[in-house]
Enzyme design. Structure first.
Site, PDB file in Angstrom:
ATOM      1  N   LEU A  88      19.211 -58.543  34.473  1.00  0.00           N
ATOM      2  CA  LEU A  88      18.971 -57.226  33.881  1.00  0.00           C
ATOM      3  C   LEU A  88      19.927 -56.985  32.735  1.00  0.00           C
ATOM      4  O   LEU A  88      21.127 -57.251  32.851  1.00  0.00           O
ATOM      5  CB  LEU A  88      19.246 -56.127  34.905  1.00  0.00           C
ATOM      6  CG  LEU A  88      18.240 -55.922  36.004  1.00  0.00           C
ATOM      7  CD1 LEU A  88      18.773 -56.483  37.305  1.00  0.00           C
ATOM      8  CD2 LEU A  88      17.996 -54.441  36.156  1.00  0.00           C
ATOM      9  N   CYS A  89      19.395 -56.443  31.671  1.00  0.00           N
ATOM     10  CA  CYS A  89      20.248 -56.008  30.574  1.00  0.00           C
ATOM     11  C   CYS A  89      20.537 -54.533  30.799  1.00  0.00           C
ATOM     12  O   CYS A  89      19.763 -53.664  30.421  1.00  0.00           O
ATOM     13  CB  CYS A  89      19.549 -56.225  29.234  1.00  0.00           C
ATOM     14  SG  CYS A  89      20.554 -55.709  27.840  1.00  0.00           S
TER      15      CYS A  89
END
Lengths: 204, 87
Positions: A142-143
């Site tokens: 996940l960013c």
């Protein structure tokens, strides 16, 4: 320092998994936390600092007290998968909120806690089916800045899971990050915490 | 009339003056100790930032010593400045 941390995390996981499954190792330091007696205590990972241990035990019993675990029927939108085999690795079930693009979809997050949690952030990734989202790579990474640069020890498993759910809920279209293929090819098997993230979208 | 007090049993209670009951870092009550200490009280004091957020002194020091903190308060991310030790 970077490589040291990486090596330590890498070394700890496979070996402590093996120990955990044979004997359930510790019980050591399992005292605190309160909670109900019938809740099975996960095996403690040997290398955890006392701070990490007690924080995780506290959070663990709070999930049970609020009945947000997979023992509960019907399942809450965010729940802790039980039984938890190891105190340093939790799985959180997440269901897409109603009237969002992910309504009716279900996902799993894996949290791995470093030995000095909560000073250090947990490693959080999607496992299994990953949501099609601009900030979620197809390998589950996940960013999301709070998982890396903007981590704060005041965040909890629950607040992180809520942030991720709200990140999904605010999406207006379903698509992969533009650099998905290159990124996924590049970081084969590595922890997302070893990626240097650039956060360019503060709006989500 | 005259009375004579033969004995008395005094009880005192104390609590930290803080805007919150528990430390946001270790999640333990301020009136107990941080995870490293055994005895509550002066040995394990509170620290309050200029942003008014309280933590166990030992917990906030641990956080500030880590590179992750960037010198910021865990709750509001303002630059951490000690206000004073709680009294």
């Amino acid at each position: 320092m970077e490589s040291q941390r990486g090596a330590a995390a890498g070394a700890a996981l496979p070996s402590s998994r093996a120990q955990g499954s044979t004997s359930g190792d510790g019980g050591g330091g399992g005292g605190g936390g309160g909670g109900r007696a019938e809740v099975p205590r996960p095996a403690t990972a040997k290398s955890m600092t006392p701070v990490a241990l007690r924080r995780l035990q506290k959070e663990f019993s709070e999930w049970h007290m609020s009945s947000r675990t997979s023992d509960t029927q019907p399942l809450p939108p965010i729940y802790l998968e039980t039984p938890v085999q190891r105190l340093d690795e939790w799985y959180i079930g997440l269901r897409g909120a109603d009237s969002t693009l992910y309504a009716g979809e279900a996902f799993r997050l894996r949290f791995r806690f470093p030995t000095d949690y909560p000073i250090e952030s947990p490693e959080v990734v999607f496992v299994g089916t990953t949501p099609l989202h601009e900030h979620v790579y197809s390998n589950g990474h996940l960013c999301l800045s709070i998982l890396y640069d903007s981590w704060s020890p005041a965040l909890t498993v629950n607040s992180v899971a809520l942030s991720i759910q709200s990140m999904l809920s605010s999406a207006t279209e379903k698509r992969r990050p533009p650099d998905n293929d290159a990124y996924v090819r590049n970081c084969r098997g590595r922890s997302p915490k070893q990626t240097r993230w650039l956060f360019h979208d503060d709006g989500v | 009339m005259r009375c004579e007090i033969l004995g008395a049993r005094l009880v005192a209670a104390w609590t930290w003056n803080a805007s919150d009951d528990t430390c946001g870092i270790c999640r333990l009550p301020f009136d107990a100790t941080c995870t490293d200490c055994k005895l509550p009280g002066d040995g394990c004091p509170l620290a309050i930032g200029q942003c008014t957020h309280p933590f166990h002194l030992h917990c906030i020091l641990k956080w500030l010593a880590s590179a992750n903190s960037r010198g910021q308060c865990p709750l509001c991310r303002q630059e951490w400045q000690f206000q004073q030790q709680a009294e």
